[in-house]
Scaffold this motif. Structure first.
Motif, PDB file in Angstrom:
ATOM      1  N   UNK A  81      -9.068  -9.866   3.021  1.00 13.59           N
ATOM      2  CA  UNK A  81      -8.245  -8.662   3.044  1.00 13.59           C
ATOM      3  C   UNK A  81      -8.976  -7.476   2.407  1.00 13.59           C
ATOM      4  N   UNK A  82      -8.517  -6.249   2.745  1.00 16.78           N
ATOM      5  CA  UNK A  82      -9.174  -5.040   2.239  1.00 16.78           C
ATOM      6  C   UNK A  82      -8.326  -4.298   1.199  1.00 16.78           C
ATOM      7  N   UNK A  83      -7.144  -4.820   0.866  1.00 14.04           N
ATOM      8  CA  UNK A  83      -6.235  -4.090  -0.022  1.00 14.04           C
ATOM      9  C   UNK A  83      -6.850  -3.730  -1.372  1.00 14.04           C
ATOM     10  N   UNK A  84      -7.810  -4.521  -1.819  1.00 16.26           N
ATOM     11  CA  UNK A  84      -8.416  -4.297  -3.131  1.00 16.26           C
ATOM     12  C   UNK A  84      -9.557  -3.269  -3.103  1.00 16.26           C
ATOM     13  N   UNK A  85      -9.874  -2.756  -1.932  1.00 16.77           N
ATOM     14  CA  UNK A  85     -11.022  -1.852  -1.794  1.00 16.77           C
ATOM     15  C   UNK A  85     -10.944  -0.643  -2.742  1.00 16.77           C
ATOM     16  N   UNK A  86      -9.800   0.063  -2.839  1.00 18.45           N
ATOM     17  CA  UNK A  86      -9.747   1.227  -3.737  1.00 18.45           C
ATOM     18  C   UNK A  86      -9.966   0.883  -5.202  1.00 18.45           C
ATOM     19  N   UNK A  87      -9.354  -0.191  -5.676  1.00 21.74           N
ATOM     20  CA  UNK A  87      -9.517  -0.532  -7.088  1.00 21.74           C
ATOM     21  C   UNK A  87     -10.925  -1.061  -7.359  1.00 21.74           C
ATOM     22  N   UNK A  88     -11.545  -1.669  -6.360  1.00 23.56           N
ATOM     23  CA  UNK A  88     -12.952  -2.070  -6.508  1.00 23.56           C
ATOM     24  C   UNK A  88     -13.828  -0.834  -6.662  1.00 23.56           C
ATOM     25  N   UNK A  89     -13.537   0.201  -5.869  1.00 23.88           N
ATOM     26  CA  UNK A  89     -14.294   1.454  -5.989  1.00 23.88           C
ATOM     27  C   UNK A  89     -14.068   2.091  -7.356  1.00 23.88           C
ATOM     28  N   UNK A  90     -12.853   1.984  -7.852  1.00 23.67           N
ATOM     29  CA  UNK A  90     -12.567   2.562  -9.165  1.00 23.67           C
ATOM     30  C   UNK A  90     -13.292   1.797 -10.270  1.00 23.67           C
ATOM     31  N   UNK A  91     -13.505   0.513 -10.087  1.00 26.80           N
ATOM     32  CA  UNK A  91     -14.311  -0.261 -11.038  1.00 26.80           C
ATOM     33  C   UNK A  91     -15.739   0.282 -11.073  1.00 26.80           C
ATOM     34  N   UNK A 114      -3.649   0.508   4.626  1.00 27.89           N
ATOM     35  CA  UNK A 114      -2.404   1.172   4.985  1.00 27.89           C
ATOM     36  C   UNK A 114      -2.371   2.550   4.336  1.00 27.89           C
ATOM     37  N   UNK A 115      -1.303   3.308   4.580  1.00 28.77           N
ATOM     38  CA  UNK A 115      -1.235   4.681   4.083  1.00 28.77           C
ATOM     39  C   UNK A 115      -1.359   4.738   2.563  1.00 28.77           C
ATOM     40  N   UNK A 116      -0.669   3.848   1.867  1.00 30.89           N
ATOM     41  CA  UNK A 116      -0.743   3.837   0.404  1.00 30.89           C
ATOM     42  C   UNK A 116      -2.163   3.575  -0.069  1.00 30.89           C
ATOM     43  N   UNK A 153       6.982  10.004  -1.368  1.00 27.70           N
ATOM     44  CA  UNK A 153       6.607   8.603  -1.247  1.00 27.70           C
ATOM     45  C   UNK A 153       6.198   8.079  -2.619  1.00 27.70           C
ATOM     46  N   UNK A 154       6.017   6.771  -2.784  1.00 22.76           N
ATOM     47  CA  UNK A 154       5.639   6.229  -4.096  1.00 22.76           C
ATOM     48  C   UNK A 154       4.381   6.862  -4.682  1.00 22.76           C
ATOM     49  N   UNK A 155       3.464   7.265  -3.812  1.00 17.24           N
ATOM     50  CA  UNK A 155       2.208   7.848  -4.300  1.00 17.24           C
ATOM     51  C   UNK A 155       2.289   9.348  -4.574  1.00 17.24           C
ATOM     52  N   UNK A 156       3.364  10.000  -4.146  1.00 13.73           N
ATOM     53  CA  UNK A 156       3.460  11.462  -4.206  1.00 13.73           C
ATOM     54  C   UNK A 156       3.266  12.040  -5.612  1.00 13.73           C
ATOM     55  N   UNK A 157       3.948  11.518  -6.657  1.00 15.53           N
ATOM     56  CA  UNK A 157       3.761  12.116  -7.989  1.00 15.53           C
ATOM     57  C   UNK A 157       2.324  12.079  -8.472  1.00 15.53           C
ATOM     58  N   UNK A 158       1.638  10.972  -8.263  1.00 13.31           N
ATOM     59  CA  UNK A 158       0.273  10.838  -8.752  1.00 13.31           C
ATOM     60  C   UNK A 158      -0.689  11.708  -7.968  1.00 13.31           C
ATOM     61  N   UNK A 159      -0.448  11.847  -6.662  1.00 15.40           N
ATOM     62  CA  UNK A 159      -1.301  12.696  -5.831  1.00 15.40           C
ATOM     63  C   UNK A 159      -1.145  14.160  -6.238  1.00 15.40           C
ATOM     64  N   UNK A 160       0.091  14.608  -6.408  1.00 13.31           N
ATOM     65  CA  UNK A 160       0.328  15.985  -6.827  1.00 13.31           C
ATOM     66  C   UNK A 160      -0.214  16.231  -8.238  1.00 13.31           C
ATOM     67  N   UNK A 161      -0.048  15.241  -9.098  1.00 15.02           N
ATOM     68  CA  UNK A 161      -0.542  15.383 -10.479  1.00 15.02           C
ATOM     69  C   UNK A 161      -2.061  15.516 -10.492  1.00 15.02           C
TER      70      UNK A 161
END
Length: 272
Positions: A81-91, A114-116, A153-161
């Motif tokens: 699966x690719x779901x962990x790709x963003x957090x791997x990049x953040x590492x 996915x979008x998130x 969406x769930x990500x909206x506050x963090x994106x705007x912040x």
């Protein structure tokens, strides 16, 4: 997760599940203890992808980025699966390699998210740009249909912040104030400190209403304690009252009272 644990003997599966539940419960407030539970689960079932993933998040929460990346890579190899790709990049960012994070942001795997996950990747890429001192590029990276959308969406506050914070770092204060306000609007759960940042920009100081009376109350308490001590006979301390330090090698039986739902999932976190 349930199917993965079913491959283990029943007693072992229960022990592993209990430790994973404790990781999920403690990771936000007590990350070091969550990490300790994750290490127990890892010793018990290192070939279970959910265990490797949980160990990765626990290491990530304690800023052990190299260890976290190794666990995430192992989990990804097991599942494909690719779901962990963003957090791997953040590492990679956490390890001081923002260029590598940016390479991952442009990889084909991002299109499979996915979008998130894509928004998460955008946040990581913007953070990598800021690591490199590229503020304008970070701002452009965050500009997207998701940012412009009025839908929350769930990500909206963090994106705007993140966008407001990048604008402020670039000296664009009026725009930053506007976007911190938009972050506050969408942040019903208090996922960010946007309200505090906005108040700080507006010059509002928060004063604890108890502070003014707090000193007087403390003085009275000290006086009463001194009077009480004067009336009490001297006594030697009880050596049996010493408290032992918490042992981070947590006994799996400590989680016996936990009602386990092995189907619970935990999503990735990021640092903007």
């Amino acid at each position: 997760m349930h199917q993965e644990l079913m491959s283990l003997p029943k007693t072992l599966a229960e022990d592993v599940a209990q430790n994973l539940v404790m990781v999920a419960r403690l990771i936000d407030e007590e990350p070091e203890q969550a990490y300790a539970y994750s290490r127990i689960a890892l010793r018990l079932a290192s070939r279970v992808a959910a265990v490797r993933e949980a160990a990765g998040f626990a290491a990530y929460a304690t800023q052990k980025y190299s260890e976290a990346l190794a666990e995430f890579r192992a989990a990804r190899r097991m599942t494909g699966h690719v779901e962990l790709w963003p957090v791997m990049a953040d590492c990679e960012r956490g390890m001081g390699r923002p260029e590598r994070a940016l390479e991952m942001a442009g990889a084909p795997e991002v299109q499979k998210l996915d979008k998130a996950g894509q928004v998460e990747m955008r946040l990581v890429a913007a953070g990598a740009r800021r690591d490199l001192g590229q503020l304008d590029a970070a701002i452009v990276t965050l500009q997207s249909p998701e940012l412009a959308s009025n839908s929350v969406q769930p990500w909206t506050p963090r994106l705007r912040y993140a966008y407001a914070d990048a604008l402020l770092a670039a000296g664009r204060e009026d725009e930053a104030r506007e976007w911190f306000a938009k972050a506050v609007e969408s942040d019903k759960d208090g996922a960010t400190d946007a309200s505090d940042r906005l108040a700080e920009m507006d010059g509002v100081d928060f004063v604890d209403a108890l502070d003014e009376d707090g000193d007087d109350d403390a003085d009275i308490a000290d006086e009463r304690e001194a009077e009480y001590a004067a009336d009490e006979p001297d006594s030697a301390p009880d050596e049996d009252d010493d408290r032992a330090d918490i042992d981070v090698d947590v006994d799996v039986e400590a989680a016996d009272d936990v009602v386990v739902d092995v189907e619970d999932d935990k999503g990735p976190a990021d640092k903007a």
